[in-house]
Scaffold this active site. Structure first.
Site, short mmCIF file in Angstrom:
data_model
loop_
_atom_site.label_atom_id
_atom_site.label_comp_id
_atom_site.label_asym_id
_atom_site.label_seq_id
_atom_site.Cartn_x
_atom_site.Cartn_y
_atom_site.Cartn_z
N ASP A 428 0.85 -1.19 0.00
CA ASP A 428 0.00 0.00 0.00
C ASP A 428 0.88 1.24 0.00
O ASP A 428 1.82 1.36 0.81
CB ASP A 428 -0.90 0.02 1.23
CG ASP A 428 -1.94 1.12 1.16
OD1 ASP A 428 -2.99 0.89 0.53
OD2 ASP A 428 -1.69 2.20 1.72
N GLU A 471 -4.69 2.49 -4.26
CA GLU A 471 -3.22 2.50 -4.21
C GLU A 471 -2.67 1.21 -3.62
O GLU A 471 -1.51 1.15 -3.21
CB GLU A 471 -2.73 3.71 -3.40
CG GLU A 471 -3.04 3.67 -1.92
CD GLU A 471 -4.42 4.18 -1.56
OE1 GLU A 471 -4.63 4.49 -0.37
OE2 GLU A 471 -5.29 4.29 -2.45
#
Length: 564
Positions: A428, A471
């Site tokens: 992440d 993301e």
């Protein structure tokens, strides 16, 4: 002729010779079955005889023995009519079929020598078809609007392309002659000519020994401009304002230095000679082939091999091609896999029935080898394109959430069955919201894409990478234990944190956090994913920019020295 082509020719010659050697056994089998039917009517023996003669008609035509094929085909049609009626044979057709059987046995016993020459000549024009795609990283942007051209060039530089801008067509003409393999982004319209870019490219294409790769860009989306672009060899056509993600995806496909994954084809049939023939032809075209001689053995190979396309003989002794296709279509992983039937069947109704029952196409076994390769290639390319729309994330080109989850499921099953190591990583990007807020969403997209490219470059081809959402990324690391997974992901973490991202006049760096779980401690997909997600949360809570392994008893972490 290359060594590979010589070897291929020799294989074909040996196959044809093997076919001739097998004829006495085939004719003896036909004679025995026909005598059994003469002694007493039996539907199963009739069906077996029909399949045998059907196979003989196929193989004899494939290997150039046209007289045998012609006689066998006539007899096959007579037997097919009897199979469909399932009634005992009457005296008149019995006499007629008996004459045809005798004629087949006679012509198959002494095949004409000239047929061997026909068989050899049938393969002269087969050539190797490579599936590798390589290209330049050099990009030429040709546009009289220098400001717009430089802005486009700057965006391309973010993705490691070497870009040169030309505002004058005369300068571009000189440059492309020196670097003919550059990818050209050509504006259609110039001050003195609305189609100036197209006209210039037409002249240049005629001067070059090999066609240049050109993508046209235009403020106009009319048919005249698009036709002109196509006629000039345009690979793609983008209208302004340009969707940068789509353009980058197009450029990546043109400039990739990595070979495309070889087409995987599974061939199922119970005739060894034809199975070898079809596999040899497709292997010569650079495809990876698996063959299954008995349809009853197809399941294990199907699941392990995961083919791009399945070729199935329509007539087999243990089950028909249509029956096998119905079974395959009940497997969720192969609902949309292209299935093509192989047969010499020329009856339109049979073709229609076969194609309507879960098959995608129908190929005659004796099809010209080049057309055979072309048909298989076309099916796989079309299927891969459709799958890419469904399976791939449009921004990064990675597997999307659904696809990476399905791939993860398959690898966990495989790892448990074979007792091999497997690790799963959740990645992440740190503080991503602040990146979007500070530099804009386009800058955020570039960061996501740069991490996607880095993951693909640094991981092995056997590893599976997907965009899990936003993301967040997921990585399935096959045949990799936890310690190796930590080492690899931490190396990628360090490299990514050192990258400089550009946005107008601003430079900034980004980091990511990573959580890892392995199959030793978590034996199923759900528990591995949950453990990796928990480890990712711990990495975030622990300061970001680090990799953490989740274990049952304890946590092991590798901390970066350059934390946020």
């Amino acid at each position: 002729m290359t060594n590979s082509e010589v070897e291929f020719q020799e294989k074909m010659r040996l196959l044809a010779a093997s076919f001739v050697e097998s004829l006495p056994e085939k004719t003896s089998k036909i004679e025995v079955m026909w005598k059994q039917l003469q002694a007493g009517w039996d539907v199963e023996i009739l069906q077996m005889l029909h399949r045998t003669i059907h196979g003989l008609a196929d193989s004899s035509k494939t290997f150039g023995y046209l007289e045998i094929s012609t006689v066998a085909r006539i007899l096959e049609q007579e037997l097919k009519d009897l199979v469909q009626k399932e009634d005992p044979i009457s005296e008149q057709p019995f006499t007629q079929i008996n004459e045809q059987v005798l004629a087949l046995l006679q012509v198959a016993t002494k095949p004409a020598p000239s047929h061997t020459q026909e068989s050899a000549s049938a393969f002269k024009n087969i050539s190797i078809v490579t599936q590798e795609s390589s290209g330049p990283k050099q990009i030429f942007v040709v546009d009289d609007d220098i400001e717009a051209a430089q802005e486009l060039a700057m965006q391309l530089c973010y993705y490691d392309y070497e870009v040169e801008v030309f505002s004058q067509l005369s300068e571009f003409r000189l440059a492309i002659k020196k670097t003919p393999d550059a990818i050209i982004l050509m504006d259609v319209e110039f001050p003195d000519d609305r189609l100036g870019g197209i006209k210039v490219m037409k002249e240049i294409q005629q001067e070059l020994s090999q066609s240049a790769q050109v993508i046209f860009i235009s403020a106009h989306d009319d048919l005249l401009s698009r036709l002109g672009a196509v006629r000039t060899g345009g690979i793609a056509y983008f209208t302004k304002p340009i969707n940068s993600a789509e353009l980058i995806e197009q450029l990546d496909s043109l400039s990739s230095s990595q070979p495309q994954v070889s087409f995987r084809v599974l061939i199922v049939g119970d005739d060894p000679a034809l199975l070898t023939y079809h596999s040899t032809v497709l292997e010569q075209a650079g495809m990876t082939i698996k063959t299954v001689l008995s349809p009853m053995d197809v399941m294990e190979t199907l699941l392990e091999f995961s083919p791009d396309l399945i070729l199935i003989d329509l007539y087999m002794s243990e089950c028909s091609g249509i029956e096998l296709t119905k079974v395959i279509r009940q497997l969720s992983n192969f609902v949309s896999t292209p299935i093509v039937y192989l047969s010499s069947e020329d009856d339109f109704n049979t073709q229609l029935e076969a194609s309507s029952l879960a098959g995608n196409d129908f190929l005659v076994k004796s099809i010209d080898p080049q057309k055979f390769i072309s048909a298989v290639t076309s099916h796989i390319q079309r299927d891969r394109l459709l799958r890419s729309f469904m399976e791939r994330d449009s921004l990064t080109g990675l597997f999307n959430h659904t696809s990476i989850t399905e791939q993860f499921d398959r690898e966990v099953v495989r790892s448990n069955r074979l007792n091999t190591p497997l690790s799963f990583a959740m990645v992440d990007i740190d503080s991503f919201k602040s990146i979007n807020d500070t530099y804009g969403h386009s800058a955020g997209d570039r960061v996501i894409k740069s991490l996607a490219k880095l993951l693909k470059q640094r991981l092995r081809e056997t590893d599976i990478v997907g965009r899990y959402g936003g993301e967040e990324f997921a990585v399935v690391m096959t045949d990799t234990d936890a310690s190796k997974a930590i080492k690899v992901m931490d190396q990628i973490r360090q490299v990514f944190s050192r990258l400089i991202h550009l946005n107008e006049d601003n430079e900034f760096s980004v980091s990511f956090s990573c959580g890892i779980a392995d199959i030793v401690h978590f034996s199923d997909t759900a528990s591995m994913a949950a453990a990796a997600d928990e480890a990712l949360y711990q990495a975030k809570q622990g300061g970001r920019n680090r990799v953490i392994l989740k274990e049952v008893a304890s946590n092991t972490c590798s901390n970066g020295s350059d934390n946020d």
